[in-house]
Motif scaffolding. Structure first.
Motif, PDB file in Angstrom:
ATOM      1  N   VAL A 117    -184.913 -54.479  56.154  1.00 50.06           N
ATOM      2  CA  VAL A 117    -183.703 -55.003  55.565  1.00 50.06           C
ATOM      3  C   VAL A 117    -183.878 -56.281  54.604  1.00 50.06           C
ATOM      4  O   VAL A 117    -183.395 -56.286  53.525  1.00 50.06           O
ATOM      5  CB  VAL A 117    -182.076 -55.367  56.541  1.00 50.06           C
ATOM      6  CG1 VAL A 117    -181.603 -56.137  55.881  1.00 50.06           C
ATOM      7  CG2 VAL A 117    -182.411 -54.055  56.873  1.00 50.06           C
ATOM      8  N   VAL A 121    -182.743 -56.468  50.669  1.00 52.63           N
ATOM      9  CA  VAL A 121    -181.304 -57.958  49.910  1.00 52.63           C
ATOM     10  C   VAL A 121    -182.554 -58.400  49.112  1.00 52.63           C
ATOM     11  O   VAL A 121    -181.478 -59.283  48.377  1.00 52.63           O
ATOM     12  CB  VAL A 121    -181.545 -58.150  51.405  1.00 52.63           C
ATOM     13  CG1 VAL A 121    -180.270 -59.687  51.269  1.00 52.63           C
ATOM     14  CG2 VAL A 121    -180.258 -57.270  52.517  1.00 52.63           C
ATOM     15  N   LEU A 144    -176.734 -62.319  54.359  1.00 47.23           N
ATOM     16  CA  LEU A 144    -176.933 -61.221  56.281  1.00 47.23           C
ATOM     17  C   LEU A 144    -174.961 -62.197  56.938  1.00 47.23           C
ATOM     18  O   LEU A 144    -174.981 -61.245  57.237  1.00 47.23           O
ATOM     19  CB  LEU A 144    -177.764 -61.103  56.260  1.00 47.23           C
ATOM     20  CG  LEU A 144    -178.842 -60.417  55.707  1.00 47.23           C
ATOM     21  CD1 LEU A 144    -180.044 -60.418  56.793  1.00 47.23           C
ATOM     22  CD2 LEU A 144    -178.106 -58.694  56.071  1.00 47.23           C
ATOM     23  N   GLU A 145    -175.171 -63.417  56.800  1.00 50.76           N
ATOM     24  CA  GLU A 145    -174.381 -63.648  57.831  1.00 50.76           C
ATOM     25  C   GLU A 145    -173.032 -63.852  56.505  1.00 50.76           C
ATOM     26  O   GLU A 145    -172.145 -63.276  57.769  1.00 50.76           O
ATOM     27  CB  GLU A 145    -174.433 -65.536  57.790  1.00 50.76           C
ATOM     28  CG  GLU A 145    -173.973 -66.358  59.335  1.00 50.76           C
ATOM     29  CD  GLU A 145    -175.073 -67.004  59.479  1.00 50.76           C
ATOM     30  OE1 GLU A 145    -174.636 -67.947  59.592  1.00 50.76           O
ATOM     31  OE2 GLU A 145    -176.653 -66.751  59.908  1.00 50.76           O
ATOM     32  N   LEU A 149    -173.685 -59.728  58.910  1.00 51.50           N
ATOM     33  CA  LEU A 149    -174.897 -59.326  59.818  1.00 51.50           C
ATOM     34  C   LEU A 149    -175.587 -59.948  60.610  1.00 51.50           C
ATOM     35  O   LEU A 149    -175.448 -61.371  60.315  1.00 51.50           O
ATOM     36  CB  LEU A 149    -175.782 -58.694  58.721  1.00 51.50           C
ATOM     37  CG  LEU A 149    -175.251 -57.205  58.088  1.00 51.50           C
ATOM     38  CD1 LEU A 149    -176.222 -55.965  57.451  1.00 51.50           C
ATOM     39  CD2 LEU A 149    -174.609 -56.190  59.417  1.00 51.50           C
ATOM     40  N   THR A 151    -179.027 -63.090  61.180  1.00 47.33           N
ATOM     41  CA  THR A 151    -180.174 -63.213  60.399  1.00 47.33           C
ATOM     42  C   THR A 151    -180.952 -62.568  60.972  1.00 47.33           C
ATOM     43  O   THR A 151    -182.294 -62.180  60.039  1.00 47.33           O
ATOM     44  CB  THR A 151    -180.509 -64.588  60.808  1.00 47.33           C
ATOM     45  OG1 THR A 151    -179.019 -65.429  60.719  1.00 47.33           O
ATOM     46  CG2 THR A 151    -180.569 -65.391  59.419  1.00 47.33           C
ATOM     47  N   ASP A 153    -181.352 -59.605  61.729  1.00 45.72           N
ATOM     48  CA  ASP A 153    -181.546 -57.769  61.585  1.00 45.72           C
ATOM     49  C   ASP A 153    -183.024 -57.880  59.722  1.00 45.72           C
ATOM     50  O   ASP A 153    -182.399 -56.690  60.274  1.00 45.72           O
ATOM     51  CB  ASP A 153    -180.584 -57.324  60.987  1.00 45.72           C
ATOM     52  CG  ASP A 153    -179.285 -57.246  62.069  1.00 45.72           C
ATOM     53  OD1 ASP A 153    -179.875 -57.128  62.921  1.00 45.72           O
ATOM     54  OD2 ASP A 153    -177.984 -57.107  61.409  1.00 45.72           O
ATOM     55  N   VAL A 154    -183.257 -59.140  59.652  1.00 47.28           N
ATOM     56  CA  VAL A 154    -184.169 -58.881  58.331  1.00 47.28           C
ATOM     57  C   VAL A 154    -185.109 -58.054  58.346  1.00 47.28           C
ATOM     58  O   VAL A 154    -185.380 -57.409  57.522  1.00 47.28           O
ATOM     59  CB  VAL A 154    -184.943 -60.675  57.903  1.00 47.28           C
ATOM     60  CG1 VAL A 154    -183.529 -60.933  56.833  1.00 47.28           C
ATOM     61  CG2 VAL A 154    -185.240 -60.882  58.930  1.00 47.28           C
ATOM     62  N   ILE A 169    -174.713 -53.834  53.868  1.00 47.31           N
ATOM     63  CA  ILE A 169    -176.579 -54.443  53.667  1.00 47.31           C
ATOM     64  C   ILE A 169    -176.338 -53.696  52.104  1.00 47.31           C
ATOM     65  O   ILE A 169    -177.338 -55.016  51.311  1.00 47.31           O
ATOM     66  CB  ILE A 169    -177.543 -53.669  53.940  1.00 47.31           C
ATOM     67  CG1 ILE A 169    -177.373 -53.443  55.322  1.00 47.31           C
ATOM     68  CG2 ILE A 169    -179.220 -53.889  53.423  1.00 47.31           C
ATOM     69  CD1 ILE A 169    -178.810 -53.061  56.424  1.00 47.31           C
ATOM     70  N   ALA A 172    -174.634 -56.592  50.329  1.00 49.16           N
ATOM     71  CA  ALA A 172    -175.510 -58.806  50.641  1.00 49.16           C
ATOM     72  C   ALA A 172    -176.672 -58.546  49.463  1.00 49.16           C
ATOM     73  O   ALA A 172    -176.385 -59.181  49.037  1.00 49.16           O
ATOM     74  CB  ALA A 172    -176.008 -58.586  51.802  1.00 49.16           C
TER      75      ALA A 172
END
Lengths: 333, 314
Positions: A117, A121, A144-145, A149, A151, A153-154, A169, A172
């Motif tokens: 992700v 992004v 993301l925030e 979502l 952080t 999750d990256v 996503i 984002a």
């Protein structure tokens, strides 16, 4: 590009034409064409949402691709923040791309399954030129925030997320360059109602927060009514009606708009309602016709419609319709 | 006699992550000429129910309970017997007309196949019948269209061909699994109208599966709302929309953007997503997303309460 004065429209499309050539049917026959866009003109002001509705095959997605400069345009002009993008090479477009980003329909097909992700992004940032890793990570985390979502999750991959989260996503990714314009092509049609509502609310919140402008394509009229300030109805590559959402939905001036609105099933309205029904499909994209583009399916077609093309004319304040009998349509409502 | 009577239907899927309970304790019945709507989000078990009825579950799936069609339990039938029942008594219209038609055969051949198989018609008879069916579902020039391949037809026409195939052997029950989801509103309108007209003429029972409350509201006599594999609210369509009882149905209704409801009001969302069917919560499956959830909901599954004679909620 925050230096632009506020009255320059974020997007200005003038007389956009796009015809696709079909393969020749025989050696000596002239090749046919698909007339996907036949002179589309509209403007979107900063911070507004502009909805485009119509059935499949009416040119909505072609319009999106042309606005995004993802394919060649036959003629006409697309100005983003006053800057012409038609005719520019890909290299010239690259630095401009940060100002206009796109969200696609299918959250399963539009994210690369092999990338994390974080990488997905961060990808549009490449258009900004070299930036430090720390700066990149900071912006990924921030964006993301803002779409709800986490952080951490990256490092995950797209398959670990549900449809609604994937669309977050994708949003984002579109937001990370702080674009002025986001073109969203059916962003919620693949989602369930409850998730669709979450994504629509998110899009609304982001608009308030960042002042971004949306060009929002959908076949779902209720969704467009919820999100958009202005709406254009397309039929066979042309805008047949355009106006402020309230006016257009309460008082449609084109028979096609009226029929589209009537065709939407309403929960809790009981059994079938009385209404005009539309026969046939969107037809005749491959032929040039004389007169109104809607003549084959229009319930109130007259001889005039077959011989003369109705111009897009004003029927009310900020309300345009292309119908010879628009006053009659309005009166019927 | 009731046409279709489903009792305690359970579908279990053996997945790599464990046993998923895709459908739990479903009870419903359908009379001739009646339409039942099944609504819910993806993953709530709508399509699994339909496949279980048709006996078309994937190999890892197991069905228990009773599916009585004309008094006979379908779950006790052998595969050979089911082959006779499918088509003759039960027919299904699938969601995607693009992928459910065979691209390398003409539509004529695909419509003729069940006719020759189930009705024992000769090639000529089957052909004549196929032309009649295509005409019936409103495809112009059926005599020429019969030689077309699926890619030569539009989405709406392909769905009409699917309907013609499903109708070919005059089934008792037609199951339509999201028949209009891939179509435009105007075409959706035409297709739903067509299905309704055919159901009335033939006196079939129709099970209409959809995620769209609007579609279901306008086309059914009764509704079953499914969540996490179980029915959470059932009743006559008018009663349900008069008074939404289950918080999930209320949430579903509130989350839908509605025409003419303008933009001032924010859409009410249902937080979270559908539950994991492998690890279902002990109590009510909707607990985690329910605005009214209390300790009781977490621990004990709610009983089904009759609100009035033809309306029940869990």
């Amino acid at each position: 590009m925050t230096d632009c004065s506020s009255h320059v429209p974020v997007l200005e499309v003038t007389d956009l034409v796009r015809h696709y050539r079909l393969p020749r049917e025989s050696l000596f026959a002239k090749p046919g064409h698909v007339y996907a866009l036949n002179g589309v003109t509209f403007q979107i002001q900063r911070g507004k949402s502009f909805g485009i509705v119509g059935e499949s095959g009416c040119g909505k997605s072609t319009l999106a691709r042309n606005v995004m400069a993802l394919e060649e345009t036959d003629s006409g002009s697309v100005k983003i923040l006053g800057q012409e993008v038609v005719g520019l090479s890909f290299d010239q477009l690259r630095p401009l791309r940060q100002h206009f980003q796109m969200i696609f329909q299918d959250p399963y097909g539009s994210l690369d399954p092999h990338h994390t992700v974080g990488r997905i992004v961060a990808e549009p940032l490449a258009a900004l030129g070299a930036i430090s890793n720390a700066e990149r990570d900071r912006r990924v985390a921030e964006v993301l925030e803002s779409v709800g979502l986490k952080t951490r999750d990256v490092t995950k991959y797209p398959h670990e997320f549900s449809g609604g989260q994937r669309q977050r996503i994708a949003i984002a990714r579109a937001l990370i360059t702080h674009p002025e314009l986001i073109v969203a092509d059916e962003p919620v049609s693949a989602l369930d109602v409850s998730v669709q509502a979450q994504v629509l609310n998110l899009l609304k919140d982001l608009q308030v927060q960042y002042g971004v402008t949306y060009m929002f394509i959908s076949h779902d009229l209720a969704v467009v009514e919820y999100l958009c300030d202005e709406v254009a109805v397309m039929y066979l590559g042309e805008i047949v009606e355009k106006g402020l959402t309230e006016n257009l939905f309460t008082n449609p001036a084109h028979p096609y708009t009226r029929i589209l609105l009537d065709a939407v099933p309403k929960p809790g309205s009981g059994k079938r309602r009385e209404r005009i029904k539309l026969k046939g499909n969107v037809t005749g994209q491959t032929e040039r016709r004389v007169g109104c583009s809607f003549q084959d399916r229009c319930p109130m077609v007259q001889d005039l419609c077959r011989s003369e093309k109705p111009p897009l004319k004003e029927v009310g304040p900020d309300h345009l319709a292309a119908c010879h009998f628009s006053d009659k349509v309005s009166a019927a409502g | 006699m009731t046409l279709l009577n489903v009792k305690n239907l359970n579908v279990i899927l053996e997945t790599s992550e464990g046993i998923a309970r895709a459908v739990r304790d479903l009870n419903f019945s359908l009379e001739k000429g009646e339409t039942l709507g099944i609504v819910g989000e993806s993953g709530c078990g709508k399509s699994m129910t339909a496949l279980a009825l048709m006996g078309l579950l994937p190999e890892m799936g197991k069905t228990t309970g009773q599916i009585e069609l004309n008094g006979e339990n379908l779950l006790e039938k052998s595969e050979a017997e089911m082959c006779k029942i499918r088509g003759n008594n039960l027919a299904m219209i699938f969601q995607e007309p693009m992928t459910s038609l065979n691209p390398v055969h003409t539509v004529g051949r695909q419509i003729m196949e069940p006719l020759r198989l189930h009705m024992g018609l000769t090639k000529e008879e089957a052909r004549a019948e196929a032309v009649r069916l295509l005409d019936r579902v409103g495809i112009p020039n059926p005599r020429e269209r019969i030689g077309n391949y699926p890619h030569q037809l539009s989405g709406g026409q392909r769905q009409r061909v699917m309907i013609a195939m499903a109708l070919s052997c005059a089934p008792d029950i037609l199951i339509a699994d999201e028949p209009t989801t891939a179509l435009d509103v105007t075409i959706q309108d035409q297709i739903l109208e067509l299905i309704q007209a055919l159901v009335h003429e033939e006196g079939m029972g129709l099970i209409l599966i959809s995620h769209d409350l609007g579609v279901v509201s306008e086309n059914t006599d009764s509704i079953m709302v499914m969540y996490g594999g179980a029915a959470v609210e059932t009743g006559r369509t008018d009663n349900i929309f008069d008074e939404l009882v289950h918080p999930y149905t209320q949430g579903l209704f509130a989350a839908m953007p509605k025409l003419g409801r303008a933009r001032e009001a924010r859409l009410v969302t249902i937080p979270g997503t559908v539950p994991d069917l492998v690890n279902l919560p002990a109590g009510c499956t909707f607990t985690d997303r329910c605005p009214l959830a209390t300790e009781i909901c977490r621990n004990t599954p709610p009983p089904i309460e009759s609100i009035d004679a033809r309306h029940a909620a869990a």
